[in-house]
Write a protein that holds these residues in place. Structure first.
Motif, PDB file in Angstrom:
ATOM      1  N   VAL A   1       0.841  -1.192   0.000  1.00 29.02           N
ATOM      2  CA  VAL A   1       0.000   0.000   0.000  1.00 29.02           C
ATOM      3  C   VAL A   1       0.881   1.250   0.000  1.00 29.02           C
ATOM      4  CG1 VAL A   1      -1.978  -1.056   1.171  1.00 29.02           C
ATOM      5  CG2 VAL A   1      -0.155  -0.010   2.530  1.00 29.02           C
ATOM      6  N   GLU A   2       0.273   2.343  -0.421  1.00 31.41           N
ATOM      7  CA  GLU A   2       1.009   3.612  -0.476  1.00 31.41           C
ATOM      8  C   GLU A   2       0.465   4.532   0.605  1.00 31.41           C
ATOM      9  OE1 GLU A   2       1.488   7.407  -3.492  1.00 31.41           O
ATOM     10  OE2 GLU A   2       0.209   5.722  -4.043  1.00 31.41           O
ATOM     11  N   LEU A   3       1.370   5.147   1.368  1.00 32.36           N
ATOM     12  CA  LEU A   3       0.955   6.086   2.415  1.00 32.36           C
ATOM     13  C   LEU A   3       0.573   7.413   1.757  1.00 32.36           C
ATOM     14  CD1 LEU A   3       0.745   6.559   5.500  1.00 32.36           C
ATOM     15  CD2 LEU A   3       3.070   7.428   5.415  1.00 32.36           C
ATOM     16  N   VAL A   4      -0.682   7.803   1.915  1.00 37.69           N
ATOM     17  CA  VAL A   4      -1.139   9.065   1.328  1.00 37.69           C
ATOM     18  C   VAL A   4      -0.738  10.221   2.237  1.00 37.69           C
ATOM     19  CG1 VAL A   4      -3.163  10.388   0.598  1.00 37.69           C
ATOM     20  CG2 VAL A   4      -3.073   7.924   0.192  1.00 37.69           C
ATOM     21  N   GLY A   5      -0.999  10.069   3.543  1.00 34.23           N
ATOM     22  CA  GLY A   5      -0.654  11.135   4.468  1.00 34.23           C
ATOM     23  C   GLY A   5      -1.436  11.037   5.753  1.00 34.23           C
ATOM     24  N   TYR A   6      -1.465  12.135   6.495  1.00 38.96           N
ATOM     25  CA  TYR A   6      -2.149  12.120   7.779  1.00 38.96           C
ATOM     26  C   TYR A   6      -2.923  13.404   7.986  1.00 38.96           C
ATOM     27  CZ  TYR A   6       0.922  15.514  10.006  1.00 38.96           C
ATOM     28  OH  TYR A   6       1.559  16.667  10.346  1.00 38.96           O
TER      29      TYR A   6
ATOM     30  N   GLN B   1     -12.656  11.726  -2.460  1.00 35.48           N
ATOM     31  CA  GLN B   1     -11.261  12.053  -2.784  1.00 35.48           C
ATOM     32  C   GLN B   1     -10.923  13.490  -2.410  1.00 35.48           C
ATOM     33  OE1 GLN B   1      -9.257   9.769  -3.822  1.00 35.48           O
ATOM     34  NE2 GLN B   1     -10.522   8.189  -4.741  1.00 35.48           N
ATOM     35  N   LYS B   2     -11.959  14.358  -2.450  1.00 39.44           N
ATOM     36  CA  LYS B   2     -11.726  15.775  -2.140  1.00 39.44           C
ATOM     37  C   LYS B   2     -11.369  15.958  -0.673  1.00 39.44           C
ATOM     38  CE  LYS B   2     -15.006  17.244  -5.669  1.00 39.44           C
ATOM     39  NZ  LYS B   2     -16.363  17.779  -5.867  1.00 39.44           N
ATOM     40  N   ILE B   3     -11.945  15.124   0.196  1.00 43.64           N
ATOM     41  CA  ILE B   3     -11.599  15.208   1.614  1.00 43.64           C
ATOM     42  C   ILE B   3     -10.231  14.566   1.830  1.00 43.64           C
ATOM     43  CG2 ILE B   3     -12.254  14.616   3.976  1.00 43.64           C
ATOM     44  CD1 ILE B   3     -15.115  14.460   3.133  1.00 43.64           C
ATOM     45  N   VAL B   4     -10.032  13.417   1.185  1.00 44.99           N
ATOM     46  CA  VAL B   4      -8.781  12.681   1.369  1.00 44.99           C
ATOM     47  C   VAL B   4      -7.583  13.520   0.895  1.00 44.99           C
ATOM     48  CG1 VAL B   4      -7.507  10.620   0.646  1.00 44.99           C
ATOM     49  CG2 VAL B   4      -9.907  10.435   1.277  1.00 44.99           C
ATOM     50  N   ALA B   5      -7.847  14.404  -0.070  1.00 46.16           N
ATOM     51  CA  ALA B   5      -6.784  15.273  -0.592  1.00 46.16           C
ATOM     52  C   ALA B   5      -6.132  16.100   0.515  1.00 46.16           C
ATOM     53  CB  ALA B   5      -7.339  16.181  -1.677  1.00 46.16           C
ATOM     54  N   LYS B   6      -6.891  16.349   1.602  1.00 50.08           N
ATOM     55  CA  LYS B   6      -6.355  17.134   2.719  1.00 50.08           C
ATOM     56  C   LYS B   6      -5.236  16.384   3.448  1.00 50.08           C
ATOM     57  CE  LYS B   6      -9.890  20.040   2.384  1.00 50.08           C
ATOM     58  NZ  LYS B   6      -9.854  21.476   2.231  1.00 50.08           N
ATOM     59  N   TYR B   7      -5.202  15.065   3.274  1.00 46.56           N
ATOM     60  CA  TYR B   7      -4.217  14.247   3.968  1.00 46.56           C
ATOM     61  C   TYR B   7      -2.827  14.338   3.337  1.00 46.56           C
ATOM     62  CZ  TYR B   7      -7.556  11.438   6.756  1.00 46.56           C
ATOM     63  OH  TYR B   7      -8.483  10.998   7.650  1.00 46.56           O
ATOM     64  N   VAL B   8      -2.807  14.645   2.037  1.00 47.37           N
ATOM     65  CA  VAL B   8      -1.579  14.485   1.256  1.00 47.37           C
ATOM     66  C   VAL B   8      -0.374  15.208   1.869  1.00 47.37           C
ATOM     67  CG1 VAL B   8      -0.509  14.916  -0.984  1.00 47.37           C
ATOM     68  CG2 VAL B   8      -2.870  14.117  -0.854  1.00 47.37           C
ATOM     69  N   ILE B   9       0.724  14.487   1.993  1.00 45.48           N
ATOM     70  CA  ILE B   9       1.952  15.092   2.513  1.00 45.48           C
ATOM     71  C   ILE B   9       2.947  15.249   1.382  1.00 45.48           C
ATOM     72  CG2 ILE B   9       2.072  14.676   5.000  1.00 45.48           C
ATOM     73  CD1 ILE B   9       3.125  11.910   4.421  1.00 45.48           C
ATOM     74  N   ASP B  10       3.735  16.300   1.463  1.00 45.47           N
ATOM     75  CA  ASP B  10       4.754  16.563   0.459  1.00 45.47           C
ATOM     76  C   ASP B  10       6.038  15.881   0.886  1.00 45.47           C
ATOM     77  OD1 ASP B  10       5.193  19.666  -1.360  1.00 45.47           O
ATOM     78  OD2 ASP B  10       5.598  17.592  -1.888  1.00 45.47           O
ATOM     79  N   TRP B  11       6.545  15.033   0.043  1.00 41.54           N
ATOM     80  CA  TRP B  11       7.749  14.295   0.434  1.00 41.54           C
ATOM     81  C   TRP B  11       8.983  15.168   0.396  1.00 41.54           C
ATOM     82  CZ3 TRP B  11       7.000   9.993   2.851  1.00 41.54           C
ATOM     83  CH2 TRP B  11       5.831   9.266   2.600  1.00 41.54           C
TER      84      TRP B  11
END
Lengths: 96, 99
Positions: free
Chosen positions: A31-36, A86-96
């Motif tokens: 799995v890929e970690l999207v963020g927190y 997906q619009k809510i999940v987008a808030k999780y995204v972390i910048d590597w």
């Protein structure tokens, strides 16, 4: 990863157990970690995406691992999330 | 999604993010509603808001609240059949499509 990937969530009290959950999930399955996301009062959730079977296995392993460190508040697997989610999940995204 | 109070508004508030996302997913899948916004007011309270015609919103909120309660803590669920347009202004402040 595809847009319609399954999503797996684990929400814990505190950063320590959420990091343990994230680590365990990524190690246990493909799995890929999207963020927190931190919603205050110590409630922090992490989200992973991937194939539904992998996400299910990851969340199970994550709950077990995080549970040893601190309390797990909630968890969920959404096999085929609605596009709007997906619009809510987008808030999780972390910048590597 | 912009909202000007022209349609019914459905609200589900939970403690924590995961039950809120579950509510949003179930609401959008079980009835003809669109996700308008989501807002975290602190203390772990997260609200998701959907719009649509009143019957659809009512059914969506019912299903969404039950789904959220099944995996976490659901603090409030409400349907506003015809809110005044000023309410729409508050809701649009947290527009999910804006930045």
């Amino acid at each position: 990863m595809e847009r319609n990937d399954a999503l797996g969530f684990i929400e814990t009290y505190g950063l320590v157990s959420v990091l343990e959950a994230a680590d365990a999930m990524c190690k246990a399955a493909d799995v890929e970690l999207v963020g927190y996301e931190n919603v205050a009062s110590g409630l922090i959730s992490v989200v992973v995406r991937g194939d539904v079977g992998a996400v299910q296995a990851a969340v199970e392993a994550g709950i077990k691992a995080a549970g040893k460190v601190g309390p797990v508040y909630s968890s969920n697997v959404i096999a085929r999330p609605h596009a709007d989610v997906q619009k809510i999940v987008a808030k999780y995204v972390i910048d590597w | 999604m912009e909202y000007f109070g022209e349609e019914a508004l459905g609200l589900v508030e939970t403690r924590g993010m995961v039950p809120a996302i579950q509510a949003a997913d179930v609401m959008c899948k079980t009835a003809d509603v669109v996700l308008v916004s989501y807002e975290n007011v602190g203390s772990g309270l997260v609200t998701v808001m959907v719009k649509g015609d009143v019957a659809a919103v009512r059914s969506a909120v019912e299903k969404g609240a039950a789904a959220a309660a099944a995996i976490g803590e659901m603090t409030a669920a409400h349907v506003m059949p015809r809110p005044v347009s000023r309410v729409g202004k508050i809701v649009s402040k947290h527009d999910i499509d804006a930045g």
